[in-house]
Design a protein around this motif. Structure first.
Motif, PDB file in Angstrom:
ATOM      1  N   UNK A   9       0.819  -1.196   0.000  1.00  0.00           N
ATOM      2  CA  UNK A   9       0.000   0.000   0.000  1.00  0.00           C
ATOM      3  C   UNK A   9       0.860   1.255   0.000  1.00  0.00           C
ATOM      4  N   UNK A  10       0.193   2.398  -0.158  1.00  0.00           N
ATOM      5  CA  UNK A  10       0.916   3.658  -0.146  1.00  0.00           C
ATOM      6  C   UNK A  10       0.090   4.770  -0.745  1.00  0.00           C
ATOM      7  N   UNK A  11       0.769   5.859  -1.032  1.00  0.00           N
ATOM      8  CA  UNK A  11       0.151   7.037  -1.628  1.00  0.00           C
ATOM      9  C   UNK A  11       0.451   7.049  -3.125  1.00  0.00           C
ATOM     10  N   UNK A  12      -0.573   7.217  -3.928  1.00  0.00           N
ATOM     11  CA  UNK A  12      -0.409   7.230  -5.383  1.00  0.00           C
ATOM     12  C   UNK A  12      -1.331   8.282  -5.969  1.00  0.00           C
ATOM     13  N   UNK A  13      -0.920   8.852  -7.085  1.00  0.00           N
ATOM     14  CA  UNK A  13      -1.748   9.850  -7.744  1.00  0.00           C
ATOM     15  C   UNK A  13      -2.863   9.186  -8.537  1.00  0.00           C
ATOM     16  N   UNK A  14      -3.952   9.892  -8.753  1.00  0.00           N
ATOM     17  CA  UNK A  14      -5.023   9.341  -9.597  1.00  0.00           C
ATOM     18  C   UNK A  14      -4.472   8.919 -10.952  1.00  0.00           C
ATOM     19  N   UNK A  86      -6.037   3.980 -10.793  1.00  0.00           N
ATOM     20  CA  UNK A  86      -6.601   4.223  -9.466  1.00  0.00           C
ATOM     21  C   UNK A  86      -7.328   5.554  -9.400  1.00  0.00           C
ATOM     22  N   UNK A  87      -8.386   5.561  -8.606  1.00  0.00           N
ATOM     23  CA  UNK A  87      -9.242   6.739  -8.440  1.00  0.00           C
ATOM     24  C   UNK A  87      -9.262   7.134  -6.962  1.00  0.00           C
ATOM     25  N   UNK A 123      -3.926   5.149  -0.469  1.00  0.00           N
ATOM     26  CA  UNK A 123      -4.445   6.504  -0.586  1.00  0.00           C
ATOM     27  C   UNK A 123      -4.202   7.005  -2.005  1.00  0.00           C
ATOM     28  N   UNK A 124      -5.271   7.407  -2.660  1.00  0.00           N
ATOM     29  CA  UNK A 124      -5.175   7.918  -4.031  1.00  0.00           C
ATOM     30  C   UNK A 124      -5.516   9.407  -3.983  1.00  0.00           C
ATOM     31  N   UNK A 125      -4.501  10.211  -4.209  1.00  0.00           N
ATOM     32  CA  UNK A 125      -4.679  11.657  -4.076  1.00  0.00           C
ATOM     33  C   UNK A 125      -3.599  12.386  -4.848  1.00  0.00           C
ATOM     34  N   UNK A 126      -3.963  13.556  -5.368  1.00  0.00           N
ATOM     35  CA  UNK A 126      -2.978  14.378  -6.061  1.00  0.00           C
ATOM     36  C   UNK A 126      -2.364  15.377  -5.079  1.00  0.00           C
TER      37      UNK A 126
END
Length: 126
Positions: A9-14, A86-87, A123-126
């Motif tokens: 898991x982790x943080x990724x952009x849309x 991812x969204x 987490x999917x966020x810009x």
């Protein structure tokens, strides 16, 4: 000790991708259908994808069809969830779980899963 451990898991952009892993220790995954589930803050847990014991059959929630791929490598005692495109609404804690009662060629996300991992945050966020 029978244990499932999620990772990846982790943080990724849309629009990005992540691959989650579900590794088993203390037991052999061959004898279990495996499901991936997720729970977002304030929402109920929902089934995402599952794979049969044989690996030949999979099911996916409508919200992830065409974007997520579930696979298993019984030699490595590990199941994977490849998440593409991812969204932000995919943001959640993702859990894997094992279902010993499934027939070999099917899986069902509404079955009773008796072993659960601790989860990994996506987490999917810009």
């Amino acid at each position: 000790q029978l244990q499932l451990v999620e990772s990846g898991g982790g943080l990724v952009q849309p629009g990005g991708s992540l691959r989650l892993s579900c590794a088993a220790s203390g037991f052999t995954l061959d004898y279990y259908a495996i499901g991936w589930f997720r729970q977002a803050p304030g929402k109920e847990r929902e089934g995402v994808s599952c794979i049969s014991k044989s690996g030949g059959s999979t099911n996916h929630a409508d919200s992830v069809k065409g974007r997520f791929i579930i696979s298993r490598d019984n030699a490595k005692n590990t199941v994977y969830l490849q998440m593409n495109s991812l969204k932000p609404e995919d943001t959640a804690v993702y859990y894997c779980a094992a279902d010993p009662w499934a027939v070999r060629t099917k899986c069902d996300m509404t079955s009773e899963y008796n072993y659960w991992g601790q989860g990994t945050q996506v987490t999917v966020s810009s």
